[in-house]
Design an enzyme around this catalytic site. Sequence first.
Site, short mmCIF file in Angstrom:
data_model
loop_
_atom_site.label_atom_id
_atom_site.label_comp_id
_atom_site.label_asym_id
_atom_site.label_seq_id
_atom_site.Cartn_x
_atom_site.Cartn_y
_atom_site.Cartn_z
N GLY A 50 1.27 -1.22 0.37
CA GLY A 50 0.07 0.03 -0.01
C GLY A 50 0.78 1.67 -0.19
CB SER A 51 4.10 2.06 -1.13
OG SER A 51 4.72 1.85 -3.09
NE ARG A 81 -11.97 -12.85 -11.81
CZ ARG A 81 -11.35 -13.11 -11.19
NH1 ARG A 81 -11.10 -11.85 -10.36
NH2 ARG A 81 -9.57 -13.92 -11.02
CG MET A 122 -2.23 -7.23 -6.95
SD MET A 122 -1.80 -5.35 -7.69
CE MET A 122 -1.15 -7.21 -8.98
CG LEU A 141 -12.45 -5.02 -9.49
CD1 LEU A 141 -12.32 -3.27 -8.95
CD2 LEU A 141 -12.93 -5.39 -7.67
CG ASN A 185 -5.56 0.46 -11.51
OD1 ASN A 185 -5.47 0.11 -10.43
ND2 ASN A 185 -5.59 -0.06 -12.34
CG HIS A 198 -1.28 -0.79 -15.50
ND1 HIS A 198 -1.48 -2.06 -15.01
CD2 HIS A 198 -0.38 -0.89 -16.37
CE1 HIS A 198 -0.80 -2.84 -15.56
NE2 HIS A 198 -0.74 -2.42 -17.22
CG LEU A 256 -7.14 -5.65 -16.77
CD1 LEU A 256 -7.60 -6.12 -15.22
CD2 LEU A 256 -6.52 -7.01 -16.85
CG ASP A 257 -4.89 -3.50 -16.38
OD1 ASP A 257 -4.84 -2.45 -15.93
OD2 ASP A 257 -4.30 -3.86 -16.59
C1 GAR Z 1 1.94 -1.18 -8.00
O1 GAR Z 1 2.89 -0.45 -9.00
C2 GAR Z 1 0.99 -0.76 -8.71
O2 GAR Z 1 1.07 0.19 -9.68
C3 GAR Z 1 0.37 -2.21 -9.17
O3 GAR Z 1 0.83 -2.58 -7.74
C4 GAR Z 1 2.09 -2.02 -6.90
C5 GAR Z 1 1.23 -1.64 -5.12
O4 GAR Z 1 2.04 -0.92 -4.91
N1 GAR Z 1 -1.02 -2.00 -9.07
C6 GAR Z 1 -1.43 -3.22 -10.29
O5 GAR Z 1 -0.41 -3.88 -11.50
C7 GAR Z 1 -2.73 -3.57 -10.45
N2 GAR Z 1 -2.33 -4.52 -11.66
P1 GAR Z 1 1.60 -0.43 -3.43
O6 GAR Z 1 0.68 -1.68 -2.78
O7 GAR Z 1 2.84 -0.12 -2.56
O8 GAR Z 1 0.93 0.87 -4.18
#
Ligand code: GAR
Length: 210
Positions: A12-13, A65, A90, A93, A107, A109, A144-145
């Site tokens: 969750g940074s 789902r 991750m 949806l 989101n 990505h 997606l994306d």
């Molecule tokens: C991030 O790099 C985000 O862009 C990616 O996961 C990481 C989460 O880091 N998201 C995806 O790949 C979505 N499909 P975080 O938990 O430290 O924010």
Amino acid sequence: PCRFVILVSGQGSNMQAIVQACREQGWPADIVAVIANREEAAGLAWARAQGIETACVPHRDYSSREAFDQALADVIDRYSPDYVLLAGFMRVLTPGFVRHFEHRLVNIHPSLLPAFPGLHTHAQALAKGVQAHGCTVHFVTPLLDSGPIIAQGAVPVLAGDTPESLAQRVLKVEHRIYPQVAYWLAEGRVEMGEAGRVDVQGVESRFFYG
Ligand code: GAR
């Protein structure tokens, strides 16, 4: 104030960067809840320690789902968010979930979309030999994306990069662009423009260099 719910699956940074920017810069916004699909998500413990309300909806508890997404939507709705921010969430949806939060679901990505949707984006970028890589904040649509792009950040690919070194460089620019977009949302400056494109009032460039 604008109400944000943030969804995480891991450290969750990005969520942390948004929470900190919101507090330090005094946005007209509240992070009303941080929700995860795994109790072990480090981001949950961090948010709890900050005094933010947290919830967990473990996807393993649901047989489909659709059932998981319904339970997740019910928990989110309790917080009446203006926006739901996916920050390293991750799970793919369902269209029903996406429609329920239409124009409110955002989101981040880790690629310069439309290049490299899906997983392992840094390895994909290295395999293609691209010289620029980065990240995209976008509205979520059922495909997606692929939703309307709000902002992008780019970094160079360097000789000797590994997926890990590239991921770190991209993450730094993620921590700049996601709080920036959340701020625009909080200020009510983000609009769906023509042909499914996004407009942000008073902003000339939505492209950032890492
Ligand atoms: C991030 O790099 C985000 O862009 C990616 O996961 C990481 C989460 O880091 N998201 C995806 O790949 C979505 N499909 P975080 O938990 O430290 O924010």
